[in-house]
Design a protein around this motif. Structure first.
Motif, PDB file in Angstrom:
ATOM      1  N   ALA A 111      34.867  64.699  24.584  1.00 56.16           N
ATOM      2  CA  ALA A 111      35.001  64.798  25.646  1.00 56.16           C
ATOM      3  C   ALA A 111      34.838  63.520  26.138  1.00 56.16           C
ATOM      4  CB  ALA A 111      34.277  66.222  26.072  1.00 56.16           C
ATOM      5  N   ILE A 112      35.331  62.928  27.307  1.00 48.54           N
ATOM      6  CA  ILE A 112      35.687  62.056  27.728  1.00 48.54           C
ATOM      7  C   ILE A 112      35.906  62.419  29.260  1.00 48.54           C
ATOM      8  CG2 ILE A 112      36.422  60.677  26.210  1.00 48.54           C
ATOM      9  CD1 ILE A 112      38.553  60.085  27.669  1.00 48.54           C
ATOM     10  N   THR A 113      34.308  61.312  30.381  1.00 46.29           N
ATOM     11  CA  THR A 113      35.129  60.811  31.540  1.00 46.29           C
ATOM     12  C   THR A 113      35.350  59.777  31.952  1.00 46.29           C
ATOM     13  OG1 THR A 113      32.972  62.724  32.119  1.00 46.29           O
ATOM     14  CG2 THR A 113      33.413  61.159  34.017  1.00 46.29           C
ATOM     15  N   ARG A 114      36.237  59.451  33.153  1.00 40.64           N
ATOM     16  CA  ARG A 114      36.481  58.645  33.580  1.00 40.64           C
ATOM     17  C   ARG A 114      36.673  58.522  34.712  1.00 40.64           C
ATOM     18  NH1 ARG A 114      35.720  57.361  28.997  1.00 40.64           N
ATOM     19  NH2 ARG A 114      36.547  56.393  26.991  1.00 40.64           N
ATOM     20  N   SER A 115      36.604  57.760  35.632  1.00 45.02           N
ATOM     21  CA  SER A 115      36.823  57.319  37.293  1.00 45.02           C
ATOM     22  C   SER A 115      37.762  56.282  37.168  1.00 45.02           C
ATOM     23  CB  SER A 115      35.272  57.330  38.019  1.00 45.02           C
ATOM     24  OG  SER A 115      35.232  56.683  37.551  1.00 45.02           O
ATOM     25  N   GLN A 116      38.209  56.890  38.692  1.00 43.78           N
ATOM     26  CA  GLN A 116      38.838  55.556  39.578  1.00 43.78           C
ATOM     27  C   GLN A 116      38.784  54.135  39.325  1.00 43.78           C
ATOM     28  OE1 GLN A 116      42.281  55.640  40.058  1.00 43.78           O
ATOM     29  NE2 GLN A 116      42.790  57.737  40.369  1.00 43.78           N
ATOM     30  N   GLN A 117      37.263  54.008  39.499  1.00 43.72           N
ATOM     31  CA  GLN A 117      36.540  52.461  39.572  1.00 43.72           C
ATOM     32  C   GLN A 117      36.320  52.343  37.791  1.00 43.72           C
ATOM     33  OE1 GLN A 117      34.893  56.177  40.369  1.00 43.72           O
ATOM     34  NE2 GLN A 117      35.031  55.294  42.542  1.00 43.72           N
ATOM     35  N   GLU A 118      36.939  53.051  37.245  1.00 48.56           N
ATOM     36  CA  GLU A 118      36.881  52.235  35.182  1.00 48.56           C
ATOM     37  C   GLU A 118      38.235  52.228  35.744  1.00 48.56           C
ATOM     38  OE1 GLU A 118      33.842  54.923  33.642  1.00 48.56           O
ATOM     39  OE2 GLU A 118      35.603  55.939  33.091  1.00 48.56           O
TER      40      GLU A 118
END
Length: 120
Positions: A111-118
Motif C-alpha cells: 500500500a502506497i500514498t502518492r500526491s501531485q506534490q511528489e
C-alpha cells in the motif's frame, strides 16, 4: 477534499523475482482511493468535470500489462504515476494485491500514498 474509489480492479502483469513467476502474466488486484474535488462534477452533472474512472481503469490495465517489474513496489509506483498523470487527482492511496504469492497467506501486497506534490 472528496474521495473517488475503485476497488478490486483485476490486472495482469509479468512480475516477480523468480523465473517461474516471470513465465506468465500474473493476476493482481488493485484498490484506489483518489483525493479529488468533486464540486464541479456535482454542480454540472457532466462527465467532463469528473474523474472518468472507466477510462482510468483501462489506462491502469494497459500500464500493468506493459510493465515488466520484479518487485510489486515498482509496479505500484508506476500505477500511482499513471493515476497522478490526471491533474484533477490530488493524491492516491493505492493498494496492490498479489493473490497466491504465499500459499500460507490469504493475501500479499503493498500500500502506497502518492500526491501531485511528489509527482515528477
Amino acid at each position: 477534499m472528496d474521495t473517488v474509489f475503485l476497488q478490486g480492479l483485476e490486472l495482469r502483469s509479468v512480475i516477480g523475482v523468480h523465473a517461474w513467476e516471470r513465465a506468465f502474466a500474473q493476476r493482481l488486484k488493485l484498490d484506489l482511493r483518489l483525493a479529488v474535488d468533486t464540486g464541479a462534477a456535482a454542480a454540472s452533472d457532466d462527465l467532463a468535470d469528473a474523474v472518468d474512472y472507466a477510462a482510468l481503469a483501462e489506462q491502469l490495465t494497459q500500464t500493468a500489462a506493459a510493465a515488466d517489474c520484479q518487485l510489486i513496489e515498482a509496479l505500484a509506483d508506476r500505477l500511482a504515476a499513471t493515476v497522478l498523470s490526471h491533474a484533477a487527482i490530488q493524491s492516491v492511496d493505492l493498494t496492490l494485491h498479489k493473490p497466491g504469492a504465499l500459499p500460507a497467506a490469504t493475501d500479499v501486497g503493498v500500500a502506497i500514498t502518492r500526491s501531485q506534490q511528489e509527482a515528477p
